[in-house]
Design an enzyme around this catalytic site. Structure first.
Site, PDB file in Angstrom:
ATOM      1  N   LEU A  12      -0.182   4.178   2.970  1.00  0.00           N
ATOM      2  CA  LEU A  12      -1.255   3.958   3.935  1.00  0.00           C
ATOM      3  C   LEU A  12      -0.709   3.377   5.231  1.00  0.00           C
ATOM      4  CD1 LEU A  12      -4.191   3.952   4.768  1.00  0.00           C
ATOM      5  CD2 LEU A  12      -4.492   1.776   3.545  1.00  0.00           C
ATOM      6  N   TYR A 126      -2.782  -3.601 -13.828  1.00  0.00           N
ATOM      7  CA  TYR A 126      -2.939  -3.216 -12.418  1.00  0.00           C
ATOM      8  C   TYR A 126      -4.403  -3.305 -11.992  1.00  0.00           C
ATOM      9  CZ  TYR A 126      -3.497  -0.154  -8.366  1.00  0.00           C
ATOM     10  OH  TYR A 126      -3.860   0.358  -7.145  1.00  0.00           O
TER      11      TYR A 126
END
Length: 283
Positions: A12, A126
């Site tokens: 990103l 996660y």
């Protein structure tokens, strides 16, 4: 407008750098994990003191889904402590935080797209650390946009698309899971959406728009479908075989279904979202 971007060396972060030249009215300050360590509050404060940002995009994250199962402390340090540190510094500097989260906060047992109101239930380290990071931001201050996304890929970094292209050049046959359903997200599309959110918030500053939002491309597919289109678009001849998740065990459990409902982000910010197949075909 000054925008600090953490995790500038990730997918990103690099996608934001790729589009930054299209927004000359925005001064982006891109910081790699070495330049701004989210686990070190002093490091964050130094960057904020120097740049006085209006916005901060937190693209820094521990994203190794399987490795997180054996490195829970490291995942927690970056995804939870890091998010909390960043939120506290943003609060102190009156900076709006855009924090990137994930479809892994859900268990994948739904049969319809997840909305922002659905109750998270992560199944692995996660997902749990990303959810705890969201909670840490929410508990710190109110001026945040938490953006949940899924299946992120791009021409940058490591991702499923690039892995498929590499394997397609090395092998004649390949097996890919076909019973996990989600939506690929082009990281450049996500980057553009974040810019639109910041511009909208600057022009229409209201606390009513802060909160959690979903963003991915439109539509849905399996990993097998995704791989098939990658090979078709790139004219790669390969014998692709669909397999069940049970045939490809991983340390972390994957959501069986993780399509995200985007109605909220479209209605609030007027964002137009491309279908995943259309976005994949872009040069």
């Amino acid at each position: 407008m000054v925008v600090v971007v953490t995790g500038a060396n990730g997918q990103l972060g690099q996608s934001l750098q790729f589009i930054a030249r299209n927004y000359p009215e925005i001064t982006f300050v891109f910081c790699t994990s070495e330049e701004l360590d989210v686990t070190d509050k002093t490091s964050i404060t130094a960057i904020f003191n120097q740049n006085k940002p209006d916005y901060c995009i937190n693209a820094a994250a521990y994203t190794a889904v399987d490795k997180a199962e054996s490195e829970p402390e490291k995942a927690h340090l970056i995804n939870v402590t890091g998010a909390k540190n960043l939120a506290e510094v943003c609060r102190d500097f009156d900076t709006v935080l855009l924090h990137i989260s994930t479809d892994f906060v859900f268990d994948g047992n739904s049969e319809q797209p997840y909305t922002e109101e659905d109750i998270p239930n992560p199944t692995g380290v996660y997902g749990q650390t990303k959810l705890d990071g969201e909670k840490a931001v929410q508990a710190t201050f109110d001026n945040y946009f938490i953006i949940r996304t899924s299946w992120v890929y791009s021409q940058f970094g490591n991702n499923f698309m690039k892995t498929m292209l590499r394997l397609g050049s090395e092998r004649d046959t390949l097996s890919v899971v076909n019973d996990q359903i989600g939506t690929p997200t082009n990281a450049v599309d996500l980057a553009k959406a974040l810019v639109l959110i910041m511009k909208f918030n600057t022009q229409h500053p209201t606390p009513n728009t802060f909160g959690i939002y979903n963003f991915s491309n439109e539509g849905s597919c399996s990993w097998y479908d995704f791989a098939k289109r990658i090979f078709e678009i790139n004219k790669i001849e390969i014998a692709l075989q669909p397999i069940p998740t049970t045939a490809y065990p991983t340390p972390a459990k994957r959501p069986k279904y993780s399509v995200l409902d985007k109605n909220k982000i479209k209605s609030v910010f007027g964002i137009t979202i491309k279908d995943w197949d259309e976005s994949l075909k872009k040069p």
